[in-house]
Scaffold this active site. Structure first.
Site, PDB file in Angstrom:
ATOM      1  CE1 TYR A 124      -2.785  -3.243   1.064  1.00 24.35           C
ATOM      2  CE2 TYR A 124      -4.386  -1.472   1.081  1.00 24.35           C
ATOM      3  CZ  TYR A 124      -4.084  -2.818   1.041  1.00 24.35           C
ATOM      4  OH  TYR A 124      -5.093  -3.733   0.979  1.00 24.35           O
ATOM      5  CE  LYS A 191       2.251 -18.078   1.669  1.00 25.18           C
ATOM      6  NZ  LYS A 191       1.377 -19.205   1.950  1.00 25.18           N
ATOM      7  CG  ASP A 225      -1.362 -19.816   3.826  1.00 22.93           C
ATOM      8  OD1 ASP A 225      -0.674 -19.396   4.778  1.00 22.93           O
ATOM      9  OD2 ASP A 225      -0.906 -20.593   2.967  1.00 22.93           O
ATOM     10  CG  ASP A 249      -7.482  -3.910   3.288  1.00 24.45           C
ATOM     11  OD1 ASP A 249      -8.541  -3.701   3.920  1.00 24.45           O
ATOM     12  OD2 ASP A 249      -7.305  -3.525   2.121  1.00 24.45           O
TER      13      ASP A 249
END
Ligand code: NAD
Length: 362
Positions: A124, A191, A225, A249
């Site tokens: 972002y 991740k 995940d 987000d």
């Protein structure tokens, strides 16, 4: 002494929600000295911008603001007021507590998760290169040279910067919040197995802060995940989550879904020098002026603001009053009724009346 707070009513349904929220905040007995500042589409003609400089000055001076939603105008040269506020005031943490209230229709009960989303870095940051542009082709050339990998010429590229400094301050915020609110655990989400140098750095910096500065609060990490799956199967296992911008987000909306949606999802954007409290939802322009939409998310943002002001006792009473109105299910807006055309639904200001009555009865 009264707390001086910048109050930005916003546009669309913002002014009605702000009025309902101001009334319930005052009914707690805490004294406020409101510095009312207009921003949004309705001030464009007067000031030529949706976020006049004097509004920013007011927040800088008071260090705390509560705002109604503001419409982002599509097709103008102005950036979203909400994004601009975050950037100008360096509000690096988007705080989203997600708590189940009895009486809200949802598949889940007993969810009580606090999300601390990093607000300034990651994908972002706005460092983007459009497909086919000369600078993009140049970047591809450099990247191929440095990484010894082939990148297709017809690629667009978004850059994901994550810094030690940016990570440490959001992680410190999450732990500080956990400690102050008596919460048991902080989970860092990443991740790192795939993005070793951005998410890997996030995880390493988070671990360091946890071990060296907050050994009294439990710390763990989860791959994003895996976390997503666990949130929908065992949400009760999670407490405070700290995440980089993009995962933050997505997981914020996932958790808003766990607690029954936007109508009850409060939020805040917080930095070292200022904090802005606001609901998660937008300005719902089609309902403007109809005294129809649900003020509870903004009222619950007011509860967060009370805690930020160290008015914990008033915050507890206001939250309990809102929870009681929700549980009773009588004086609630259309979106909290079993069907959307339920004739017993009340309007925005009647919800405020009901919350004030509960506060008085407590
Ligand atoms: P929205 O949140 O305004 O509306 C989405 C849906 O939720 C609509 O059906 C709306 O009627 C309903 N809804 C929203 N708030 C509600 C409430 N309090 N009670 C009952 N129902 C409610 O989202 P949108 O339509 O995507 O955005 C409208 C405008 O708001 C856009 O210009 C957007 O940029 C802006 N926005 C502002 C903020 C902010 O100020 N922080 C946040 C999100 C969106």
């Amino acid at each position: 002494m009264a707390h001086r707070v910048t109050l930005i009513p916003g546009d669309g349904v913002g002014p009605e929600l702000s009025e309902a929220t101001r009334r319930v905040l005052e009914a707690t007995g805490v004294e406020f000295d409101w510095d009312v500042q207009d921003a949004g589409v309705d001030v464009m003609d007067r000031y030529g911008t949706p976020l006049p400089e004097h509004v920013l000055e007011s927040i800088r001076a008071n260090r705390i603001a509560i705002k109604g939603p503001i419409t982002t105008q599509v097709g103008t040269r102005f950036r979203s007021v909400n994004v601009q506020l975050r950037k100008e005031l360096d509000l690096y943490c988007c705080l989203r507590p997600c708590r189940s209230y009895k009486g809200v229709r949802s598949r889940y009960q007993d969810v009580d998760i606090v999300i601390c989303r990093e607000n300034m870095e990651d994908l972002y940051a706005g460092i983007e290169f459009e497909m086919g542009k000369p600078e993009t082709l140049k970047l591809i050339e450099v990247l191929e040279l440095l990484s010894h990998r082939k990148i297709r010429e017809d690629s667009g590229i978004s850059i994901k910067p994550i810094s030690v400094e940016g990570t440490k301050r959001i992680v410190r915020f999450a732990f500080g919040y956990a400690r102050k609110q008596g919460r048991r655990k902080v989970t860092a989400v990443h991740k790192a197995n795939i993005m070793k140098f951005s998410d890997g750095l996030f995880l390493a910096a988070a671990r360091e802060v946890a071990e060296t500065e907050f050994p009294d609060v439990e710390f763990e990490d989860r791959i994003v995940d895996n976390l997503s799956m666990q949130l929908v199967t065992r949400p009760e296992e999670y407490d405070v989550l700290v995440l980089p911008n993009l995962y933050g987000d997505i997981v914020s909306d996932l958790c808003a879904g766990l607690i029954g949606g936007l109508g009850v999802a409060p939020g805040a954007n917080i930095g070292d020098d200022a904090a802005v409290f606001e609901a998660t939802h937008g300005s719902a322009p089609k309902y403007k002026g109809l005294n129809k939409v649900n003020p509870m998310a903004m009222m619950l943002s007011g509860v967060l603001m009370l805690r930020h002001l160290d008015e914990d006792e008033a915050a507890d009473r206001l939250e309990a009053a809102i929870a009681a109105v929700i549980e009773e299910g009588k004086s609630v807006t259309y979106d909290m009724k079993p069907t959307r055309d339920d004739p017993t639904a009340v309007g925005t200001s009647q919800v405020a009346d009901a919350v004030i009555e509960k506060l008085g009865a407590a």
